[in-house]
Scaffold this motif. Structure first.
Motif, mmCIF file in Angstrom:
data_model
loop_
_atom_site.group_PDB
_atom_site.id
_atom_site.type_symbol
_atom_site.label_atom_id
_atom_site.label_comp_id
_atom_site.label_asym_id
_atom_site.label_seq_id
_atom_site.Cartn_x
_atom_site.Cartn_y
_atom_site.Cartn_z
ATOM 1 N N ALA A 226 0.791 -1.124 -0.055
ATOM 2 C CA ALA A 226 -0.153 0.059 -0.182
ATOM 3 C C ALA A 226 1.044 1.298 -0.023
ATOM 4 O O ALA A 226 1.978 1.404 0.436
ATOM 5 N N SER A 227 0.423 2.177 -0.571
ATOM 6 C CA SER A 227 1.047 3.635 -0.574
ATOM 7 C C SER A 227 0.990 4.549 0.555
ATOM 8 O O SER A 227 -0.234 4.419 1.297
ATOM 9 N N GLU A 228 1.511 5.385 0.941
ATOM 10 C CA GLU A 228 1.473 6.609 1.800
ATOM 11 C C GLU A 228 1.529 7.849 0.917
ATOM 12 O O GLU A 228 2.019 8.001 -0.169
ATOM 13 N N HIS A 229 1.329 8.824 1.611
ATOM 14 C CA HIS A 229 1.244 10.091 0.853
ATOM 15 C C HIS A 229 2.976 10.486 0.563
ATOM 16 O O HIS A 229 2.868 11.058 -0.511
ATOM 17 N N TYR A 244 0.249 6.807 -9.374
ATOM 18 C CA TYR A 244 -0.853 5.720 -9.229
ATOM 19 C C TYR A 244 -0.477 4.156 -10.233
ATOM 20 O O TYR A 244 -0.598 3.246 -9.840
ATOM 21 N N ARG A 245 -0.345 4.709 -11.332
ATOM 22 C CA ARG A 245 0.374 3.674 -12.390
ATOM 23 C C ARG A 245 1.380 2.914 -11.945
ATOM 24 O O ARG A 245 1.481 1.693 -11.976
ATOM 25 N N ASN A 246 2.414 3.507 -11.179
ATOM 26 C CA ASN A 246 3.389 2.939 -10.581
ATOM 27 C C ASN A 246 3.219 1.756 -9.783
ATOM 28 O O ASN A 246 3.802 0.511 -9.707
ATOM 29 N N VAL A 247 2.296 2.085 -8.653
ATOM 30 C CA VAL A 247 1.688 1.209 -7.744
ATOM 31 C C VAL A 247 1.040 -0.207 -8.405
ATOM 32 O O VAL A 247 1.396 -1.041 -8.036
ATOM 33 N N ALA A 259 -3.338 -1.292 -2.625
ATOM 34 C CA ALA A 259 -3.882 -0.079 -2.046
ATOM 35 C C ALA A 259 -3.027 1.244 -2.295
ATOM 36 O O ALA A 259 -1.960 1.002 -2.073
ATOM 37 N N PHE A 260 -3.943 2.171 -2.488
ATOM 38 C CA PHE A 260 -3.156 3.709 -2.773
ATOM 39 C C PHE A 260 -4.150 4.570 -2.297
ATOM 40 O O PHE A 260 -5.507 4.591 -2.447
ATOM 41 N N VAL A 261 -3.492 5.617 -1.790
ATOM 42 C CA VAL A 261 -4.301 6.834 -1.156
ATOM 43 C C VAL A 261 -4.375 7.700 -2.418
ATOM 44 O O VAL A 261 -3.325 7.959 -3.380
ATOM 45 N N VAL A 262 -5.392 8.570 -2.337
ATOM 46 C CA VAL A 262 -5.945 9.345 -3.350
ATOM 47 C C VAL A 262 -6.432 10.879 -3.043
ATOM 48 O O VAL A 262 -6.909 11.545 -3.684
ATOM 49 N N ASP A 263 -5.983 11.177 -1.873
ATOM 50 C CA ASP A 263 -6.463 12.591 -1.415
ATOM 51 C C ASP A 263 -5.324 13.369 -1.172
ATOM 52 O O ASP A 263 -5.427 14.417 -0.623
#
Length: 474
Positions: A226-229, A244-247, A259-263
């Motif tokens: 999962a990603s973080e900011h 996002y594409r990289n994840v 999962a990735f964060v989008v805000d």
């Protein structure tokens, strides 16, 4: 100097208590219970870890020396003769017997979880001396386990109303995000392991060590990439799509979840123009599952809106219960603003808009591991019987200014009743099995429970709890 010294793991006033009991005192019996508080159900957990880590280790002369130096400088008093006698007579092992209900047992409040007394009359002062360490060892993990259990009851109730297969969703619907918000690494481990009695999702790796080390569980919980900011914003605002594409390209695939964060910047632009448009084909054909994480705003407003926008771009199906569900390759996790108080409102908002609660998992951080204290469930350890000159004496407190603090007197047992566990006096057992079983005696661990067995008891307790007190989701 040892990093642990049980003699100093106490409150200062305990140092003088060995001189305060009546002459002829031989045995003192105490118990621990929740006197009520925020939860109806008490899910017992954590004693075995404490017994293995602390009470099973014999005291040494170095421990006594260190404790004496600290105590004399601190209050000018220390029971040197008593501790030396314990070393001489018992080799530093504690002459105590502890009885406890099996960990994972779900029971009501005002029922003793454990009972202890000294096994050697010379050490009548020992049970109450250990109150600070023992009560802390029990109240914190049991409170977290009970909080997590309460969340599970709520989540299950909504799934039963809005999802076709609640059992397939529930084990991973509440994820532990609490490690960084815990007060210590030990607290994160104990609280995190307590949560894993109810769910399988965690990012608190300290919990995995507790379950392995003290309960023999090779792997108690699971997580995903999962990603973080920081990993998203490092690409810059102009590179948000590439982030996002990289994840997706690195971690997605058949049978995989990421999962990735989008805000990080504009949530709605990310959902409508990046996730839902530019990356829509990549997400829809990843072969696994992509989980979108909002991390700001009011979840009661943001989460339903987010799910509906994703449905506008990716479609949905209506399940047998009449609620809309995202495609299997797409889900959401709400990890901000989630706690026991907010969870029902979030779930109600989803249901009110015709959205199955299976669309979203939830991450809980400080609300799970740190937003609790001893008063959350009004925990207490109280002495209830003393044997003085060979005669038992019932002892208790009954403050006129607070009847809720009235304590039990005598020796106690726990039995299985028609509506769950009940507390009865030992003399009233009448042949019934006492669920308070000996788990520790004279420095030796008598029961070594496996995490899987404790988990199974908790699951049985959930079924019984739902049968007796099914919550309304109206």
């Amino acid at each position: 100097m040892s990093t642990q010294n049980l003699i100093l793991n106490t409150d200062s006033y305990k140092l003088s208590h060995y001189l305060q009991y009546p002459p002829g005192t031989e045995f003192v019996s105490s118990y621990i219970e929740s006197r009520g508080g925020e939860f109806e159900d008490v899910l017992f957990f954590g004693l075995q870890a404490f017994l293995k880590a602390y009470l099973s280790r014999p005291l040494t002369s170095a421990d006594v020396d260190e404790a004496e130096a600290v105590a004399q400088a601190h209050v000018g008093l220390f029971n040197r003769a008593g501790w030396d006698r314990l070393l001489q007579k018992h080799g530093g092992r504690l002459p105590l017997e502890i009885e406890a209900v099996a960990e994972g047992t779900v029971l009501g409040t005002h029922i003793p979880l454990l009972q202890l007394r000294n096994t050697d009359a010379e050490f009548f002062w020992l049970p109450s001396y250990l109150e600070t360490a023992l009560l802390r060892a029990v109240w914190y993990p049991t409170t977290v386990a009970s909080l997590s259990f309460a969340c599970k009851r709520i989540l299950r109730a909504y799934l039963e109303e809005t999802a076709d297969d609640p059992d397939a969703v529930l084990p991973f619907q509440l994820h532990d995000f609490g490690a960084r918000g815990a007060s210590t690494e030990e607290a994160a481990g104990l609280g995190g392991a307590a949560h894993l009695l109810n769910f399988l999702g965690t990012d608190t790796m300290s919990a995995l060590r507790v379950a392995r080390r003290y309960y023999g569980e090779a792997m108690a919980g699971f997580s995903i990439p999962a990603s973080e900011h920081s990993t998203m914003t490092a690409w810059g605002r102009a590179g948000e799509t590439d982030a996002y594409r990289n994840v997706i390209q690195r971690f997605a695939g058949p049978g995989k979840i990421v999962a990735f964060v989008v805000d990080s910047y504009d949530l709605w632009n990310a959902v409508d123009n990046i996730v839902g448009a530019e990356l829509q084909p990549l997400i829809a054909h990843s072969g696994g599952r992509i989980v979108i994480r909002p991390d700001s705003g009011d979840p009661v407003q943001v989460l339903p809106e987010l799910i509906e926008r994703l449905m506008a771009h990716f479609g949905f199906h209506t399940n047998a219960k009449g609620y809309r569900v995202l495609p299997d390759f797409l889900r959401v996790i709400q990890g901000d603003g989630v706690h026991l108080g907010s969870l029902p409102g979030i779930l109600a908002a989803l249901k009110a808009r015709g959205l199955s609660t299976e669309n979203s998992a939830f991450g809980m951080g400080g609300g799970l591991l740190q937003r609790v204290n001893r008063d959350t469930m009004r925990w207490a350890m109280k002495a209830s019987e003393a044997v003085i000159n060979g005669r038992p004496r019932e002892i208790y407190k009954d403050p006129v200014t607070d009847p809720g603090k009235r304590s039990k007197s005598g020796r106690w047992a726990v039995v299985a009743g028609a509506d769950g566990c009940e507390a009865v006096r030992v003399e009233a057992l009448a042949g019934r099995a006492n669920l308070l079983r000996p788990v520790f005696r004279d420095g030796e661990l008598l029961v070594d429970d496996r995490f899987a067995d404790i988990r199974a008891r908790a699951a049985e307790g959930l079924a019984a709890s739902l049968a007796h007190r099914r919550p309304s989701t109206a």
